[in-house]
Design an enzyme around this catalytic site. Structure first.
Site, PDB file in Angstrom:
ATOM      1  CG  HIS A   1      -1.847  -1.088   1.351  1.00 26.49           C
ATOM      2  ND1 HIS A   1      -2.828  -1.123   2.327  1.00 26.49           N
ATOM      3  CD2 HIS A   1      -2.010  -2.225   0.624  1.00 26.49           C
ATOM      4  CE1 HIS A   1      -3.550  -2.217   2.190  1.00 26.49           C
ATOM      5  NE2 HIS A   1      -3.069  -2.911   1.165  1.00 26.49           N
TER       6      HIS A   1
ATOM      7  CD  GLU B   1      -2.458   4.388   2.010  1.00 28.29           C
ATOM      8  OE1 GLU B   1      -3.468   4.847   1.445  1.00 28.29           O
ATOM      9  OE2 GLU B   1      -2.055   3.216   1.823  1.00 28.29           O
TER      10      GLU B   1
ATOM     11  CB  CYS C   1      -5.956  -0.499   5.551  1.00 29.72           C
ATOM     12  SG  CYS C   1      -4.207  -0.982   5.509  1.00 29.72           S
TER      13      CYS C   1
ATOM     14  CB  CYS D   1      -1.590   1.998   5.986  1.00 27.88           C
ATOM     15  SG  CYS D   1      -1.244   0.952   4.553  1.00 27.88           S
TER      16      CYS D   1
END
Length: 160
Positions: free
Chosen positions: A55, A57, A85, A88
């Site tokens: 991801h 992030e 999420c 993250c």
């Protein structure tokens, strides 16, 4: 939520990065790390590689841990197309990054995915502050939410 025009610029870049991810066959998420008006790093989702931890992030948290002092990390802002999420959010808090500004919330994304008949994520879509209560979080940003939703609709229509 009201954001300054300069912040909309960073958030628009996040939407552009999310569109790049979509064009690369990936889920549409993009993020930008900013400090004192300068973009330090940016990335988009890369989970299509098979590594579901890729991801943007999470990548920005890793980058900041390797390149910034704790004080610089605390002063930085992560702009992102979608609320972090839990994975993250935890990475963000553990490396000591500052504020988060997101376009679309986890609740909005969950509702869109339900509407589209997409499978549920393997982790619960909790708000950032449920995972990292000390992080300043701002969003959603209605000015760009429709654009982010459209990217997710396109992604999940391709999957059907």
């Amino acid at each position: 939520m009201v954001v300054q025009e300069s912040e909309l610029t960073y958030l628009r870049r996040c939407v552009e990065l999310a569109a790049q991810a979509l064009e690369a066959g990936d889920e549409p998420f993009g993020s930008v790390l900013v400090s004192e008006g300068a973009v330090l790093a940016e990335d988009h989702n890369r989970v299509a590689s098979g590594d579901r931890t890729r991801h943007p992030e999470f990548e920005l948290a890793r980058w900041s841990a390797a390149h910034l002092t704790p004080e610089q990390r605390a002063a930085a802002t992560v702009y992102t197309s979608g609320e972090h999420c839990p994975m993250c959010a935890a990475a963000h808090a553990w490396v000591g990054l500052g504020r988060i500004v997101y376009v679309a919330s986890s609740a909005q994304l969950s509702a869109w995915l339900t509407e589209l008949g997409a499978p549920a994520a393997p982790v619960r879509p909790l708000p950032v502050n449920d995972i990292a209560p000390g992080v300043v979080v701002e969003g959603p940003v209605p000015e760009l939410t429709d654009e982010v939703r459209a990217l997710h609709v396109r992604f999940h229509q391709r999957q059907a």
